[in-house]
Design a protein around this motif. Structure first.
Motif, PDB file in Angstrom:
ATOM      1  N   THR A  15       0.836  -1.207   0.000  1.00  0.00           N
ATOM      2  CA  THR A  15       0.000   0.000   0.000  1.00  0.00           C
ATOM      3  C   THR A  15       0.869   1.255   0.000  1.00  0.00           C
ATOM      4  OG1 THR A  15      -1.703  -1.201   1.217  1.00  0.00           O
ATOM      5  CG2 THR A  15      -1.818   1.211   1.324  1.00  0.00           C
ATOM      6  N   THR A  31       8.491  -8.395  -5.123  1.00  0.00           N
ATOM      7  CA  THR A  31       8.819  -9.780  -5.514  1.00  0.00           C
ATOM      8  C   THR A  31       7.573 -10.661  -5.398  1.00  0.00           C
ATOM      9  OG1 THR A  31       9.818  -9.973  -3.318  1.00  0.00           O
ATOM     10  CG2 THR A  31      11.310  -9.830  -5.190  1.00  0.00           C
ATOM     11  N   ARG A  36       3.658 -13.886  -8.214  1.00  0.00           N
ATOM     12  CA  ARG A  36       2.242 -14.175  -8.525  1.00  0.00           C
ATOM     13  C   ARG A  36       2.000 -14.075 -10.033  1.00  0.00           C
ATOM     14  NH1 ARG A  36       1.658 -12.130  -3.415  1.00  0.00           N
ATOM     15  NH2 ARG A  36       1.819  -9.985  -4.076  1.00  0.00           N
ATOM     16  N   TYR A  52       5.022 -23.193  -2.409  1.00  0.00           N
ATOM     17  CA  TYR A  52       5.636 -22.429  -1.307  1.00  0.00           C
ATOM     18  C   TYR A  52       4.744 -21.241  -0.954  1.00  0.00           C
ATOM     19  CZ  TYR A  52      10.130 -24.704  -2.480  1.00  0.00           C
ATOM     20  OH  TYR A  52      11.135 -25.598  -2.710  1.00  0.00           O
ATOM     21  N   GLY A  56       2.649 -20.044   2.429  1.00  0.00           N
ATOM     22  CA  GLY A  56       3.223 -18.900   3.143  1.00  0.00           C
ATOM     23  C   GLY A  56       4.687 -19.094   3.459  1.00  0.00           C
ATOM     24  N   VAL A  59      10.003 -18.751  -1.026  1.00  0.00           N
ATOM     25  CA  VAL A  59      10.438 -19.552  -2.178  1.00  0.00           C
ATOM     26  C   VAL A  59      11.969 -19.531  -2.184  1.00  0.00           C
ATOM     27  CG1 VAL A  59       8.351 -18.794  -3.394  1.00  0.00           C
ATOM     28  CG2 VAL A  59      10.521 -17.808  -4.009  1.00  0.00           C
ATOM     29  N   ASN A 141     -11.471  -1.702   5.644  1.00  0.00           N
ATOM     30  CA  ASN A 141     -10.512  -0.574   5.734  1.00  0.00           C
ATOM     31  C   ASN A 141     -10.470   0.261   4.455  1.00  0.00           C
ATOM     32  OD1 ASN A 141      -9.978  -2.128   7.936  1.00  0.00           O
ATOM     33  ND2 ASN A 141      -7.821  -2.454   7.531  1.00  0.00           N
TER      34      ASN A 141
HETATM   35  P1  AP5 Z   1      -0.607  -4.566   2.003  1.00  0.00           P
HETATM   36  O1  AP5 Z   1      -0.170  -3.179   1.720  1.00  0.00           O
HETATM   37  O2  AP5 Z   1      -0.882  -5.473   0.861  1.00  0.00           O
HETATM   38  O3  AP5 Z   1       0.429  -5.238   3.027  1.00  0.00           O
HETATM   39  P2  AP5 Z   1       1.844  -5.883   2.750  1.00  0.00           P
HETATM   40  O4  AP5 Z   1       2.739  -5.502   3.883  1.00  0.00           O
HETATM   41  O5  AP5 Z   1       2.323  -5.557   1.373  1.00  0.00           O
HETATM   42  O6  AP5 Z   1       1.447  -7.392   2.908  1.00  0.00           O
HETATM   43  P3  AP5 Z   1       1.686  -8.633   1.951  1.00  0.00           P
HETATM   44  O7  AP5 Z   1       0.799  -9.704   2.465  1.00  0.00           O
HETATM   45  O8  AP5 Z   1       1.519  -8.288   0.495  1.00  0.00           O
HETATM   46  O9  AP5 Z   1       3.166  -8.916   2.244  1.00  0.00           O
HETATM   47  P4  AP5 Z   1       3.856 -10.248   2.218  1.00  0.00           P
HETATM   48  O10 AP5 Z   1       5.228  -9.787   2.494  1.00  0.00           O
HETATM   49  O11 AP5 Z   1       3.357 -11.312   3.099  1.00  0.00           O
HETATM   50  O12 AP5 Z   1       3.512 -10.785   0.744  1.00  0.00           O
HETATM   51  P5  AP5 Z   1       4.318 -10.755  -0.607  1.00  0.00           P
HETATM   52  O13 AP5 Z   1       3.338 -10.498  -1.674  1.00  0.00           O
HETATM   53  O14 AP5 Z   1       5.546  -9.926  -0.516  1.00  0.00           O
HETATM   54  O15 AP5 Z   1      -1.885  -4.456   2.956  1.00  0.00           O
HETATM   55  C1  AP5 Z   1      -2.609  -5.593   3.380  1.00  0.00           C
HETATM   56  C2  AP5 Z   1      -4.086  -5.206   3.545  1.00  0.00           C
HETATM   57  O16 AP5 Z   1      -4.228  -4.227   4.551  1.00  0.00           O
HETATM   58  C3  AP5 Z   1      -4.719  -4.614   2.284  1.00  0.00           C
HETATM   59  O17 AP5 Z   1      -6.044  -5.077   2.196  1.00  0.00           O
HETATM   60  C4  AP5 Z   1      -4.701  -3.106   2.520  1.00  0.00           C
HETATM   61  O18 AP5 Z   1      -5.807  -2.499   1.882  1.00  0.00           O
HETATM   62  C5  AP5 Z   1      -4.800  -3.033   4.041  1.00  0.00           C
HETATM   63  N1  AP5 Z   1      -3.999  -1.946   4.592  1.00  0.00           N
HETATM   64  C6  AP5 Z   1      -2.714  -1.634   4.256  1.00  0.00           C
HETATM   65  N2  AP5 Z   1      -2.263  -0.612   5.006  1.00  0.00           N
HETATM   66  C7  AP5 Z   1      -3.293  -0.269   5.824  1.00  0.00           C
HETATM   67  C8  AP5 Z   1      -3.438   0.710   6.848  1.00  0.00           C
HETATM   68  N3  AP5 Z   1      -2.433   1.541   7.184  1.00  0.00           N
HETATM   69  N4  AP5 Z   1      -4.616   0.781   7.514  1.00  0.00           N
HETATM   70  C9  AP5 Z   1      -5.636  -0.064   7.204  1.00  0.00           C
HETATM   71  N5  AP5 Z   1      -5.564  -1.015   6.246  1.00  0.00           N
HETATM   72  C10 AP5 Z   1      -4.395  -1.119   5.572  1.00  0.00           C
HETATM   73  O19 AP5 Z   1       4.835 -12.270  -0.693  1.00  0.00           O
HETATM   74  C11 AP5 Z   1       3.943 -13.337  -0.882  1.00  0.00           C
HETATM   75  C12 AP5 Z   1       4.734 -14.638  -0.940  1.00  0.00           C
HETATM   76  O20 AP5 Z   1       5.669 -14.596  -2.052  1.00  0.00           O
HETATM   77  C13 AP5 Z   1       5.623 -14.948   0.282  1.00  0.00           C
HETATM   78  O21 AP5 Z   1       4.896 -15.572   1.320  1.00  0.00           O
HETATM   79  C14 AP5 Z   1       6.670 -15.878  -0.340  1.00  0.00           C
HETATM   80  O22 AP5 Z   1       6.166 -17.167  -0.550  1.00  0.00           O
HETATM   81  C15 AP5 Z   1       6.914 -15.244  -1.714  1.00  0.00           C
HETATM   82  N6  AP5 Z   1       7.977 -14.227  -1.713  1.00  0.00           N
HETATM   83  C16 AP5 Z   1       7.846 -12.898  -1.989  1.00  0.00           C
HETATM   84  N7  AP5 Z   1       9.043 -12.287  -1.914  1.00  0.00           N
HETATM   85  C17 AP5 Z   1       9.948 -13.256  -1.586  1.00  0.00           C
HETATM   86  C18 AP5 Z   1      11.356 -13.248  -1.347  1.00  0.00           C
HETATM   87  N8  AP5 Z   1      12.066 -12.110  -1.428  1.00  0.00           N
HETATM   88  N9  AP5 Z   1      11.962 -14.417  -1.015  1.00  0.00           N
HETATM   89  C19 AP5 Z   1      11.268 -15.567  -0.936  1.00  0.00           C
HETATM   90  N10 AP5 Z   1       9.916 -15.653  -1.143  1.00  0.00           N
HETATM   91  C20 AP5 Z   1       9.270 -14.495  -1.465  1.00  0.00           C
END
Ligand code: AP5
Length: 228
Positions: A15, A31, A36, A52, A56, A59, A141
């Motif tokens: 966000t 990433t 995705r 993976y 959760g 990878v 939200n």
């Molecule tokens: P959002 O902004 O989407 O939160 P986020 O911190 O980006 O959360 P993610 O779940 O996207 O992060 P993640 O790190 O788990 O996933 P990623 O995609 O990187 O906000 C979440 C929600 O809250 C939304 O609905 C938003 O509207 C709301 N919101 C946001 N801010 C708000 C606020 N202030 N107040 C109220 N509401 C709010 O990774 C997914 C998977 O990919 C990982 O599990 C892993 O398997 C793989 N992966 C990705 N990167 C790597 C890597 N570098 N190495 C290995 N595996 C990886």
């Protein structure tokens, strides 16, 4: 400007990255989004990583690094970028440091978005994502104008498989085991700015903007903290 957004799942990295991208004209590299997309496009790498991601788990480093290097090599990152979701462990951080050193580049800020577990769970369990443009919404939200439909492109919204309760719990465990150690890593590099991300998104963004625009940082031993 080159920024890393660090923090637990649901802290709001995606966000805030989108807001930063528009405000500071930076490229947003997530990433998670790259992975995705690889799954959605049925790429070979996508088939390997899906299991993976659904659980959760992280990878394997080699696969994420491959996708990231490809992205960093593209011209649209020349004007600066926000890394969202990378690095995820110390080994990835070291790979990044080495790659940047070779190119004589620097990371300017590592923003640590800190959020409490109940807040994280509420955010992730209510998140909805656009099936076409990947815009993020939240059922309470940040609800879309029309239930289940993306405000930007009119496509349908879906719930990510890893936003189910069991996967959320695992992602939090993985974060603590693998990723949280990066806080110390970047504190040592004197690049960390810690921000309380429990507030509403515009409030967090205002503080973030303030830090980045005016460099309103106060130096702490080995760290930076946002000014209250
Ligand atoms: P959002 O902004 O989407 O939160 P986020 O911190 O980006 O959360 P993610 O779940 O996207 O992060 P993640 O790190 O788990 O996933 P990623 O995609 O990187 O906000 C979440 C929600 O809250 C939304 O609905 C938003 O509207 C709301 N919101 C946001 N801010 C708000 C606020 N202030 N107040 C109220 N509401 C709010 O990774 C997914 C998977 O990919 C990982 O599990 C892993 O398997 C793989 N992966 C990705 N990167 C790597 C890597 N570098 N190495 C290995 N595996 C990886």
């Amino acid at each position: 400007m080159r920024i890393i957004l660090l923090g637990p799942p649901g802290a709001g990295k995606g966000t805030q990255a989108k807001l930063l991208k528009d405000n500071f004209k930076l490229s947003h590299i997530s990433t998670g989004d790259l992975l995705r997309k690889a799954v959605a496009d049925n790429m070979t790498i996508g088939k390997t990583v899906k299991g993976y991601m659904d659980k959760g788990d992280l990878v394997p480093d080699s696969l994420v690094v491959e996708l990231l290097k490809e992205k960093l090599a593209s011209k649209d990152t020349n004007g600066g970028f926000i890394l969202d979701g990378f690095p995820r462990n110390v080994s990835q951080a070291e790979i990044l440091d080495k790659a940047f050193k070779e190119k004589n580049l620097n990371i300017d800020y590592v923003i640590y978005l800190k959020a409490d577990e109940p807040v994280i769970i509420q955010r992730l369990s209510g998140r909805r994502v656009c099936s076409k443009c990947q815009a993020n919404f939240h059922v309470t939200n940040m609800p879309p104008k029309k239930k289940g439909i993306c405000d930007n492109c009119g496509s349908s919204l879906y719930q990510r498989t890893d936003d189910q309760e069991e996967a959320i719990r695992n992602r939090l465990k993985v974060y603590l085991k693998e990723t949280a150690s990066l806080i110390g890593y970047y504190l040592n590099q004197k690049k960390l700015v810690e921000m309380d991300a429990n507030f509403e998104a515009p409030v967090v963004f205002d503080k973030l903007k303030n830090v980045l625009s005016n460099s309103t940082k106060i130096s702490l031993p080995g760290a930076f903290k946002e000014r209250a």
